[in-house]
Design an enzyme around this catalytic site. Structure first.
Site, PDB file in Angstrom:
ATOM      1  N   LYS A  29     -74.280  29.390  35.042  1.00 32.12           N
ATOM      2  CA  LYS A  29     -75.645  28.971  34.733  1.00 32.12           C
ATOM      3  C   LYS A  29     -75.654  28.089  33.472  1.00 32.12           C
ATOM      4  CE  LYS A  29     -77.743  33.066  36.881  1.00 32.12           C
ATOM      5  NZ  LYS A  29     -78.662  34.218  36.668  1.00 32.12           N
ATOM      6  N   PHE A  77     -91.095  36.801  36.210  1.00 31.73           N
ATOM      7  CA  PHE A  77     -90.167  35.927  35.482  1.00 31.73           C
ATOM      8  C   PHE A  77     -89.749  34.691  36.283  1.00 31.73           C
ATOM      9  CE2 PHE A  77     -87.693  39.321  37.552  1.00 31.73           C
ATOM     10  CZ  PHE A  77     -86.796  38.590  38.315  1.00 31.73           C
ATOM     11  N   ARG A 105     -69.299  40.488  42.828  1.00 33.04           N
ATOM     12  CA  ARG A 105     -70.439  41.183  42.198  1.00 33.04           C
ATOM     13  C   ARG A 105     -69.933  42.174  41.161  1.00 33.04           C
ATOM     14  NH1 ARG A 105     -75.698  39.401  42.618  1.00 33.04           N
ATOM     15  NH2 ARG A 105     -76.436  41.549  42.472  1.00 33.04           N
ATOM     16  N   THR A 111     -77.059  42.921  36.687  1.00 34.18           N
ATOM     17  CA  THR A 111     -77.979  41.832  36.343  1.00 34.18           C
ATOM     18  C   THR A 111     -78.404  41.889  34.875  1.00 34.18           C
ATOM     19  OG1 THR A 111     -78.839  41.942  38.599  1.00 34.18           O
ATOM     20  CG2 THR A 111     -80.163  40.741  36.984  1.00 34.18           C
ATOM     21  N   ARG A 122     -70.725  39.435  32.723  1.00 39.15           N
ATOM     22  CA  ARG A 122     -71.963  39.626  31.957  1.00 39.15           C
ATOM     23  C   ARG A 122     -71.766  40.636  30.833  1.00 39.15           C
ATOM     24  NH1 ARG A 122     -75.791  39.677  37.373  1.00 39.15           N
ATOM     25  NH2 ARG A 122     -76.259  37.447  37.428  1.00 39.15           N
ATOM     26  N   GLU A 146     -76.656  30.517  50.791  1.00 38.30           N
ATOM     27  CA  GLU A 146     -76.574  29.790  49.523  1.00 38.30           C
ATOM     28  C   GLU A 146     -75.533  28.673  49.575  1.00 38.30           C
ATOM     29  OE1 GLU A 146     -75.854  32.823  46.609  1.00 38.30           O
ATOM     30  OE2 GLU A 146     -77.862  33.679  46.813  1.00 38.30           O
TER      31      GLU A 146
END
Ligand code: ADP
Length: 169
Positions: A29, A77, A105, A111, A122, A146
């Site tokens: 990202k 959001f 994952r 998340t 993360r 995707e």
């Protein structure tokens, strides 16, 4: 069938060979790109044993992102998510290999970085859910959707490892 896919009698085996062709979409990202994390993220997938079959850098248009995140359009959001995801370049990749969706994952982590275990991407690199560095498809069907959204067929490459060929010309 190639020799390694044949049984002793030379018949094609129906047994439980791993599906090495499963694919997933991974994206670094905008915060991950800005923080120079692209190389480390690629390295984790390479060293785990997955195969990179497509990769590009782009600043994603909002219509692409709204399709990508269509399931979240009712979330509070959602508008800021789209602003964040379109705020700078992303690096989108397709990785291939046995159970790549589920394993990715696990490698990416929860998340919310508060819940993401150390050792996950993360868990190692992020502290806030709205800047969580990386995207990974959450199911094989989702991955297919995707991948089709972000890539054209010709952008996905088929290749074999040099250690699986017996000539070096
Ligand atoms: P994941 O990316 O782990 O599959 P989701 O599909 O639920 O998670 O959410 C997509 C993305 O939306 C998250 O990665 C994160 O960037 C953002 N997001 C999710 N929940 C929140 C939240 N409560 N506040 C801000 N952003 C969020």
């Amino acid at each position: 069938a190639p020799p390694w896919r044949r049984g002793a009698a030379g018949h094609r085996r129906k047994s439980s060979l791993p599906d090495v062709r499963e694919r997933t979409l991974i994206a670094v990202k905008p915060d991950g790109v800005q923080r120079r994390l692209v190389g480390q993220i690629i390295q984790r997938f390479e060293q785990r044993g997955f195969k990179l079959v497509g990769m590009k850098m782009l600043q994603a248009p909002e219509d692409l992102l709204s399709q990508h995140y269509s399931e979240l359009r009712m979330k509070p959001f959602y508008p800021s998510l789209l602003r964040y995801m379109s705020s700078g370049p992303v690096v989108v990749m397709v990785w291939e290999g046995h159970n790549v969706v589920q394993t990715s994952r696990a490698m990416v982590g929860h998340t919310n970085p508060v819940e993401a275990l150390p050792g996950t991407i993360r868990g190692d690199f992020s502290i806030h859910v709205s800047r969580n560095v990386v995207h990974a498809s959450d199911s094989p069907d989702g991955a297919q959707r995707e991948i089709q959204l972000w890539f054209q067929g010709k952008e996905l490459l088929k290749w074999d490892c040099c250690d699986q060929t017996n000539t070096c010309e």
